[in-house]
Every structure is written in C-alpha cells, then in structure tokens.
Design a protein around this motif. Sequence first.
Motif, PDB file in Angstrom:
ATOM      1  N   GLY A  72       5.598   1.347   4.946  1.00 53.79           N
ATOM      2  CA  GLY A  72       4.757   0.336   4.332  1.00 53.79           C
ATOM      3  C   GLY A  72       5.339  -1.027   4.654  1.00 53.79           C
ATOM      4  O   GLY A  72       6.539  -1.164   4.960  1.00 53.79           O
ATOM      5  N   MET A  73       4.503  -2.026   4.607  1.00 53.10           N
ATOM      6  CA  MET A  73       4.947  -3.402   4.874  1.00 53.10           C
ATOM      7  C   MET A  73       4.256  -4.316   3.867  1.00 53.10           C
ATOM      8  O   MET A  73       3.059  -4.165   3.610  1.00 53.10           O
ATOM      9  CB  MET A  73       4.550  -3.757   6.305  1.00 53.10           C
ATOM     10  N   ARG A  95       1.940  -2.507  -8.195  1.00 52.34           N
ATOM     11  CA  ARG A  95       0.623  -1.885  -7.959  1.00 52.34           C
ATOM     12  C   ARG A  95       0.450  -1.523  -6.481  1.00 52.34           C
ATOM     13  O   ARG A  95      -0.011  -0.442  -6.134  1.00 52.34           O
ATOM     14  CB  ARG A  95      -0.477  -2.844  -8.427  1.00 52.34           C
ATOM     15  N   CYS A  96       0.854  -2.446  -5.638  1.00 53.37           N
ATOM     16  CA  CYS A  96       0.740  -2.238  -4.191  1.00 53.37           C
ATOM     17  C   CYS A  96       1.635  -1.075  -3.739  1.00 53.37           C
ATOM     18  O   CYS A  96       1.209  -0.206  -2.961  1.00 53.37           O
ATOM     19  CB  CYS A  96       1.143  -3.548  -3.509  1.00 53.37           C
ATOM     20  N   LEU A  97       2.856  -1.043  -4.240  1.00 52.81           N
ATOM     21  CA  LEU A  97       3.788   0.034  -3.868  1.00 52.81           C
ATOM     22  C   LEU A  97       3.258   1.391  -4.310  1.00 52.81           C
ATOM     23  O   LEU A  97       3.398   2.393  -3.607  1.00 52.81           O
ATOM     24  CB  LEU A  97       5.160  -0.214  -4.502  1.00 52.81           C
ATOM     25  N   VAL A  99       0.142   2.344  -4.638  1.00 49.27           N
ATOM     26  CA  VAL A  99      -0.957   2.786  -3.762  1.00 49.27           C
ATOM     27  C   VAL A  99      -0.407   3.279  -2.419  1.00 49.27           C
ATOM     28  O   VAL A  99      -0.814   4.328  -1.916  1.00 49.27           O
ATOM     29  CB  VAL A  99      -1.977   1.640  -3.558  1.00 49.27           C
ATOM     30  N   MET A 100       0.554   2.556  -1.860  1.00 48.33           N
ATOM     31  CA  MET A 100       1.080   2.986  -0.552  1.00 48.33           C
ATOM     32  C   MET A 100       1.848   4.304  -0.685  1.00 48.33           C
ATOM     33  O   MET A 100       1.813   5.133   0.218  1.00 48.33           O
ATOM     34  CB  MET A 100       1.937   1.887   0.070  1.00 48.33           C
ATOM     35  N   ARG A 101       2.501   4.514  -1.802  1.00 48.20           N
ATOM     36  CA  ARG A 101       3.183   5.806  -2.028  1.00 48.20           C
ATOM     37  C   ARG A 101       2.170   6.935  -2.084  1.00 48.20           C
ATOM     38  O   ARG A 101       2.366   8.002  -1.500  1.00 48.20           O
ATOM     39  CB  ARG A 101       3.980   5.740  -3.342  1.00 48.20           C
ATOM     40  N   GLN A 102       1.045   6.661  -2.769  1.00 47.92           N
ATOM     41  CA  GLN A 102       0.000   7.688  -2.862  1.00 47.92           C
ATOM     42  C   GLN A 102      -0.557   8.014  -1.476  1.00 47.92           C
ATOM     43  O   GLN A 102      -1.011   9.126  -1.231  1.00 47.92           O
ATOM     44  CB  GLN A 102      -1.134   7.214  -3.782  1.00 47.92           C
ATOM     45  N   ARG A 103      -0.500   7.042  -0.570  1.00 51.17           N
ATOM     46  CA  ARG A 103      -1.017   7.278   0.781  1.00 51.17           C
ATOM     47  C   ARG A 103       0.044   7.893   1.692  1.00 51.17           C
ATOM     48  O   ARG A 103      -0.251   8.208   2.848  1.00 51.17           O
ATOM     49  CB  ARG A 103      -1.546   5.969   1.367  1.00 51.17           C
ATOM     50  N   GLY A 104       1.288   8.051   1.211  1.00 51.71           N
ATOM     51  CA  GLY A 104       2.292   8.759   1.996  1.00 51.71           C
ATOM     52  C   GLY A 104       3.525   7.965   2.362  1.00 51.71           C
ATOM     53  O   GLY A 104       4.420   8.500   3.024  1.00 51.71           O
TER      54      GLY A 104
END
Length: 148
Positions: A72-73, A95-97, A99-104
């Motif tokens: 993630g970036m 919040r951003c982190l 979502v990116m964790r949920q995406r892998g």
Amino acid sequence: MESNWVIEEARPENIPAMIEFWQEIDGVGLGRSDEPWALEIMLTNNPGSCLIAWQGETMVGTILGGFDGRRGMIYHLAVSPPWRRRKLGKVLLERCLKVMRQRGAVKVNLFVYRDNSGAITFYEGLGWVQREDIHAYSWDYPAGFEEN
Ligand SMILES: CC(C)(COP(=O)(O)OP(=O)(O)OC[C@H]1O[C@@H](n2cnc3c(N)ncnc32)[C@H](O)[C@@H]1OP(=O)(O)O)[C@@H](O)C(=O)NCCC(=O)NCCS
C-alpha cells in the motif's frame, strides 16, 4: 469550532476541489500524477481508500491510499490548518489502512519531505518507522515516451 466531520470516499467529481485544497497545504507536493485524468485512475483503482473529510460542505481533510497488489502507499494525507490536532489525520489514516488491509495489503509505505517535522512526528507517534536501509528511487517518464 465543533468537530463533526463526515468521512466519505472521494469521487471523480470531487477532483477539482481536491486539487484546490492541496494547493493550499504546505507539505503536499503536486506533480503530474495530480492531473485530473491521473487522479481519476487513482480513485477508480482504489475503491474505499481515497477519502475526503467534510465539515458541512467544506473539505477539511484528504487521503489517497493506493494498493498495487503488494504494497500500500499513502499520498496526500492533509488536514486543513484550523482542523488540525483533533485526530482527523489519525482517523483518515486508520480508515485508509483498514480498507487496504481488507484488500490484501500487509505493508504500507509513504514519502515525507525531510523538513516536514510535523508530519514526521505525526507518523512516528503512530508507530511508522523511518527506513534507514533503503534509498528511494524515482524515474519520470519523459515526454513522448509512449511514441517510441
Ligand atoms: C500531518 C497532518 C496530516 C496531521 O493531521 P492532524 O489531524 O493535525 O493530526 P492528528 O490530530 O491526528 O495528530 C495525532 C498526533 O500526531 C502528532 N502531531 C500531529 N501533528 C503534529 C505537529 N504538527 N507537530 C507535532 N506533533 C504532531 C501529535 O502527537 C498528535 O496528537 P496530539 O494532538 O494529541 O498531541 C497535518 O498536520 C497536515 O495536513 N500537514 C500538512 C500536510 C502534510 O504534511 N501531510 C503529510 C504528507 S505525507
């Protein structure tokens, strides 16, 4: 001022206002990736991790989180000066982190200008670690590259 911001996913129609917002924020560098067409790709490719905080109709914070399938970036975490030090930056980042964790994503990187001591204190306070073992390299596409 009472903080009752609402955080929403950034939408393509918000792009002109986001660019205007960033132009006023020290610490956010704007480049070719901030042209509207490029930001539209960013939003399309990263559902849920590009966010805007609104206080009523006023944009008071942003974050762009990009996940490329490996890392993630974080880009353009920015809070309007009058709304700083109320944890909005932290909330946007978390919040951003999420979502990116949920995406892998399992690891997230970001760049901070060396002289941006406020952002450095902010990130380090949240457990981010400055890499001493890496040089960051960039390469810009020259004009006309796609014609070769
Ligand atoms: C960095 C930034 C996003 C922080 O947003 P914020 O909403 O003010 O941050 P928070 O309120 O969530 O801060 C959480 C903690 O981080 C630390 N912190 C945040 N800003 C700080 C600053 N300028 N100086 C020192 N510590 C700071 C504090 O410990 C703070 O907790 P506290 O207020 O209880 O002491 C904001 O200052 C900003 O928009 N800066 C300009 C743009 C920028 O530099 N973005 C980062 C580029 S990668």
